[in-house]
Scaffold this motif. Structure first.
Motif, PDB file in Angstrom:
ATOM      1  N   PRO A 106      38.675  30.040 -42.442  1.00  0.00           N
ATOM      2  CA  PRO A 106      38.392  30.334 -41.035  1.00  0.00           C
ATOM      3  C   PRO A 106      37.231  29.463 -40.581  1.00  0.00           C
ATOM      4  O   PRO A 106      36.286  29.241 -41.339  1.00  0.00           O
ATOM      5  CB  PRO A 106      37.966  31.805 -41.045  1.00  0.00           C
ATOM      6  N   PHE A 107      37.336  28.955 -39.393  1.00  0.00           N
ATOM      7  CA  PHE A 107      36.251  28.133 -38.866  1.00  0.00           C
ATOM      8  C   PHE A 107      36.216  28.288 -37.349  1.00  0.00           C
ATOM      9  O   PHE A 107      36.967  27.631 -36.631  1.00  0.00           O
ATOM     10  CB  PHE A 107      36.455  26.658 -39.256  1.00  0.00           C
ATOM     11  N   PRO A 108      35.372  29.196 -36.849  1.00  0.00           N
ATOM     12  CA  PRO A 108      35.302  29.426 -35.399  1.00  0.00           C
ATOM     13  C   PRO A 108      34.586  28.269 -34.712  1.00  0.00           C
ATOM     14  O   PRO A 108      33.377  28.302 -34.500  1.00  0.00           O
ATOM     15  CB  PRO A 108      34.527  30.742 -35.277  1.00  0.00           C
ATOM     16  N   LEU A 109      35.366  27.280 -34.374  1.00  0.00           N
ATOM     17  CA  LEU A 109      34.831  26.021 -33.862  1.00  0.00           C
ATOM     18  C   LEU A 109      33.959  26.210 -32.636  1.00  0.00           C
ATOM     19  O   LEU A 109      32.934  25.549 -32.469  1.00  0.00           O
ATOM     20  CB  LEU A 109      36.003  25.102 -33.499  1.00  0.00           C
ATOM     21  N   TRP A 110      34.383  27.149 -31.745  1.00  0.00           N
ATOM     22  CA  TRP A 110      33.658  27.305 -30.483  1.00  0.00           C
ATOM     23  C   TRP A 110      32.220  27.755 -30.717  1.00  0.00           C
ATOM     24  O   TRP A 110      31.395  27.617 -29.844  1.00  0.00           O
ATOM     25  CB  TRP A 110      34.392  28.280 -29.557  1.00  0.00           C
ATOM     26  N   ARG A 111      31.946  28.281 -31.925  1.00  0.00           N
ATOM     27  CA  ARG A 111      30.597  28.738 -32.190  1.00  0.00           C
ATOM     28  C   ARG A 111      29.867  27.826 -33.166  1.00  0.00           C
ATOM     29  O   ARG A 111      28.652  27.696 -33.101  1.00  0.00           O
ATOM     30  CB  ARG A 111      30.635  30.152 -32.752  1.00  0.00           C
ATOM     31  N   GLU A 112      30.630  27.204 -34.070  1.00  0.00           N
ATOM     32  CA  GLU A 112      29.981  26.447 -35.146  1.00  0.00           C
ATOM     33  C   GLU A 112      30.347  24.976 -35.094  1.00  0.00           C
ATOM     34  O   GLU A 112      30.373  24.294 -36.118  1.00  0.00           O
ATOM     35  CB  GLU A 112      30.381  27.041 -36.502  1.00  0.00           C
ATOM     36  N   ARG A 113      30.619  24.473 -33.897  1.00  0.00           N
ATOM     37  CA  ARG A 113      31.165  23.127 -33.797  1.00  0.00           C
ATOM     38  C   ARG A 113      30.304  22.078 -34.480  1.00  0.00           C
ATOM     39  O   ARG A 113      30.825  21.142 -35.075  1.00  0.00           O
ATOM     40  CB  ARG A 113      31.397  22.756 -32.332  1.00  0.00           C
ATOM     41  N   ASP A 114      28.971  22.233 -34.402  1.00  0.00           N
ATOM     42  CA  ASP A 114      28.124  21.198 -34.990  1.00  0.00           C
ATOM     43  C   ASP A 114      28.244  21.145 -36.506  1.00  0.00           C
ATOM     44  O   ASP A 114      27.843  20.153 -37.123  1.00  0.00           O
ATOM     45  CB  ASP A 114      26.663  21.420 -34.576  1.00  0.00           C
ATOM     46  N   GLY A 115      28.822  22.195 -37.083  1.00  0.00           N
ATOM     47  CA  GLY A 115      28.995  22.194 -38.533  1.00  0.00           C
ATOM     48  C   GLY A 115      30.266  21.490 -38.999  1.00  0.00           C
ATOM     49  O   GLY A 115      30.510  21.387 -40.202  1.00  0.00           O
TER      50      GLY A 115
END
Lengths: 342, 342
Positions: free
Chosen positions: B34-43
């Protein structure tokens, strides 16, 4: 009751407060502010204290709440206790009176003991207050998030549901509102260039985007958060609406957005009208002919009332805009005043 | 193409990667997270680099994405550029190949220029790959969030829609999935003690709660976030479902929750079956008789296929569980290998 009274409506997303002077004939001072409790819960005591200061304070307080439903609380019991703790922290010298779904006030201690007796009673406070002016009417309060559809018959609140689940079943609570409602909870499909198009099951756009795009609210009325954290311009609202069909502003034209927004707005009106009709059917010949509306979504209330064959009356014209907009907060204050000062 | 290939499917909520050795007959190594891009995009660059390391790395990379739809991007163009920037940061020495909705690979530069040509092409990669084994079939990929319904006729992908909005209109994209879908986007009302009850238009519960409660997934399968930030036990899922009718576990009994969950699960099956039927109607006599399913929601795919009168086949049994579960990532890797290594 001596002295001014502060009435409170503590919601999960909004806080409303109204201060009335002694007696119940004065116009209230009201304050209303978005307050996302599920994220900023620890700030509640400070917000309560600050709001009271701005309104001028009072030693008598009447409270109604829906905040206990917020999903930062495992149960309503936990939510009710949290809100009452916040009052104790903010106002250690005040013993607030909590309005119940049976129309009676309770001490905070009694409210904690039986939280389901006081949870989400704000509709009853408003309707009881409205009944003084309109003894036969359907009270329609379209807020940012939910709509109350409360019949008043022969001067009495004639609601059948008391708890929220019961109210959702009877049509007395329609969980749709003028601002916060996700578009994916309003419609399953929308027209796109003349053909039905499924929508994304995502929190991409809310009712506020729809009504802002259609010019039914202004940017200043868009008091809830935007789903994407961007601004409240019409173009930004349009981009959020485009995303509901997985599109963007390079792919969709303005009239595509308008068609989607109009469809969603009509669906909201239909859903509210459905609640109205369900309530009217139950009442049969006793059903009122007039709808008295309040709240932030008066444009939705008016359309739904007309769709259901009722003649709409704006509560603001009778009791003033401030009272109508913050109906539950003003109502509990007036009701507490009347309780001991008839 | 010499050496191993890494295939990537960069979604807005999930990241999938598959590594195949030279040639296209080997079983892939896959990773999914899982990768919630909208919150962790810089990662994203660090996640890409770490994932590649864990899989063993590769100098050849094939990419497909749906992340560009995430609402942290104003347009798909911005989203595509962001994802490709992340690849450049993570793998400065690699020139990735980006799969397009026309079934061709493009350079990153060409993809940036025409982002709508490569946005959300993952379904086509999977279906093209599946067509090698099943020349006449309906490919059903029920993921965490969305469902692809892709017809394969005479060995070719016979989808009508290319962009996401077009696919939503044709039934080839049904925006419902096994985990992340909000319950308020699935149903408007649910049964409560034998009568219909409206639901709260809030992000209180998701499909994962429904299927966990019903025992169709395990806690380990519940890989998305919980709506309230609480745990993934059956009791916690039940409390979230109760909140959909503004109830809690003090007000509702376990069989009330089960009735709500079963209703929501059936609605999802019906919505997917609706997409299948729409696709089948369009194809007429050419419509396939077999549905090949993949993804996290095989239990939904199987029920929907049967409801639409198709005989279900599990892709995992033909190509292995890892490939089926991470279908688009494995597919782009195999397709890139085949492109230059026939």
């Amino acid at each position: 009751m001596k002295g001014p009274i502060l009435g409170w409506d503590v919601g999960g997303a909004n806080l409303k407060a109204a201060r009335i002077e002694e007696g119940s004939q004065s116009a209230p001072k009201v304050l209303e502010r978005p307050f996302p409790l599920w994220r900023e819960r620890d700030g509640l005591p400070a917000i309560l204290a600050g709001t009271a200061d701005r309104l001028g304070g009072a030693r008598n307080m009447a409270v109604t709440m829906t905040a206990e439903l917020a999903d930062c609380f495992a149960t309503k019991r936990e939510g009710v206790a949290f809100v009452l703790d916040a009052f104790r922290t903010a106002f250690p010298d005040v013993e607030p009176w909590v309005y119940g779904i049976d129309g009676r006030f309770r001490s905070a201690e009694a409210a904690r003991q039986r939280p389901h007796q006081i949870a989400a009673a704000n509709w009853r406070a408003s309707a009881t207050f409205v009944a003084r002016t309109f003894p036969d009417a359907l009270f329609l309060d379209v807020g940012s998030t939910t709509t109350d559809v409360i019949p008043i018959v022969a001067g009495r609140v004639a609601a059948r549901g008391r708890t929220d689940p019961a109210r959702l079943r009877t049509g007395e609570l329609v969980y749709t509102g003028a601002l916060r409602t996700p578009v994916c909870a309003i419609v399953r499909s929308v027209p796109l260039r003349g053909r039905p198009c499924r929508v994304a099951a995502e929190h991409f756009a809310v009712a506020a985007d729809v009504h802002l795009w259609l010019g039914r609210i202004e940017q200043d009325d868009y008091t809830c958060e935007t789903p994407d954290g961007r601004g409240r311009s019409r173009l930004e609202a349009g981009a959020r609406i485009a995303r509901m069909v997985c599109g963007d502003m390079e792919m969709l034209r303005p009239h595509d957005i308008t068609a989607i927004a109009e469809h969603a707005a009509r669906a909201q009106v239909r859903q509210i009208a459905g609640g109205i009709r369900q309530v009217m059917r139950r009442l049969g010949p006793a059903a009122p002919r007039v709808a008295v509306f309040a709240g932030q979504g008066t444009f939705l209330a008016r359309s739904a009332a007309e769709a259901a064959g009722l003649s709409p009356r704006d509560m603001a014209e009778e009791v003033g805009a401030a009272t109508a907009r913050s109906a539950p907060a003003a109502a509990v204050a007036y009701l507490l005043a009347a309780m001991v000062d008839p």
